[in-house]
Write an enzyme that holds these catalytic residues in place. Structure first.
Site, short mmCIF file in Angstrom:
data_model
loop_
_atom_site.label_atom_id
_atom_site.label_comp_id
_atom_site.label_asym_id
_atom_site.label_seq_id
_atom_site.Cartn_x
_atom_site.Cartn_y
_atom_site.Cartn_z
N VAL A 149 0.82 -1.23 0.00
CA VAL A 149 0.00 0.00 0.00
C VAL A 149 0.85 1.28 0.00
CG1 VAL A 149 -1.81 1.25 1.24
CG2 VAL A 149 -1.91 -1.24 1.09
N CYS A 150 2.02 1.27 0.66
CA CYS A 150 2.86 2.47 0.71
C CYS A 150 3.24 2.92 -0.69
CB CYS A 150 4.15 2.22 1.51
SG CYS A 150 3.90 2.16 3.27
N ASN A 151 3.76 2.00 -1.49
CA ASN A 151 4.17 2.35 -2.85
C ASN A 151 2.98 2.80 -3.69
OD1 ASN A 151 5.98 2.27 -5.30
ND2 ASN A 151 4.46 0.74 -5.87
N PHE A 154 2.13 6.31 -2.79
CA PHE A 154 3.18 7.21 -3.29
C PHE A 154 3.00 7.42 -4.80
CE2 PHE A 154 8.12 7.74 -3.53
CZ PHE A 154 7.97 9.10 -3.69
#
Ligand code: PCA
Length: 218
Positions: A149-151, A154
């Protein structure tokens, strides 16, 4: 005085971690502000996002539309990180065996089928690293924020920023919070708050006075 607006986001409770730095650091910065910025009236909005492929970005976008920020800094937790990691780029890929909060597990799927393969960060990584060295904060550059989810957040953030006239955006991954400095993993929360403050300060400075000296990507 220049009016300046920064949105800094993190994630909700994640992976049974008792203190989530990506939740605590944005909250602390919104409460305390950031020093070392003369002639700037800075408003920091903190928001915590669900660890969800479909909901994280729309939730951040709602905050962005309300706050109309000059800068957006997204943060997340990277369990394996030894220090603070400055993310250089976001890639157009979701690939996970671990489900998100909605129990979704995308495998080898693009985030935006029409989008470019990757985007570079817009943050002044060199000047941020200089502050980290001054403040003795262990840190590294990182080439990707994973494929979870972070990528995805971003990438969506950079995709949006590419349509905006002047908004700086980037992503910082934090290590676990530990009571003392740990050579393998973990930094005390005050160090992580200091690091978050350095990222905000250098980004505001760069926004007001862009210089190629501040940039370091590859
Ligand atoms: N880290 C996860 C998602 C939320 C977080 O803090 C990741 O690495 O994608």
């Amino acid at each position: 005085m220049k009016q300046f607006s920064v949105v800094i986001c993190g994630f909700d409770h994640y992976d049974d971690v008792s203190i989530n730095p990506s939740y605590e650091v944005p909250k602390a910065l919104a409460e305390r502000g950031v020093d070392g910025l003369d002639d700037v009236e800075l408003t920091i909005n903190a928001v915590s996002l669900p660890v969800s492929f479909t909901k994280a970005w729309p939730t951040l976008l709602e905050t962005i539309e309300a706050a109309q920020p000059n800068i957006v800094i997204a943060t997340g937790l990277k369990h394996a990180a030894r220090g603070v990691m400055l993310e250089r780029c976001a890639t157009n890929l979701m690939d996970t065996a671990k489900p998100d909060v909605d129990n979704v597990t995308p495998r080898r799927a693009p985030i935006d089928p029409q989008g470019p393969a990757a985007y570079w960060t817009r943050l002044p990584l060199r000047s941020i690293l200089k502050d980290f060295t001054r403040d003795d904060i262990p840190s590294t550059l990182s080439s990707d924020a994973g494929t979870f989810v972070c990528n995805s957040l971003f990438y969506n953030l950079l995709n949006w920023a590419s349509t905006q006239e002047k908004v700086l955006v980037g992503f910082v991954s934090f290590p676990l919070v530990s009571e003392t400095r740990h050579s393998q993993h973990g930094l005390p929360l005050p160090d992580l708050i200091q690091a978050g403050g350095d990222v905000v300060r250098e980004s505001v400075r760069y926004y007001l006075k862009p210089s190629s000296q501040d940039i370091l990507i590859a």
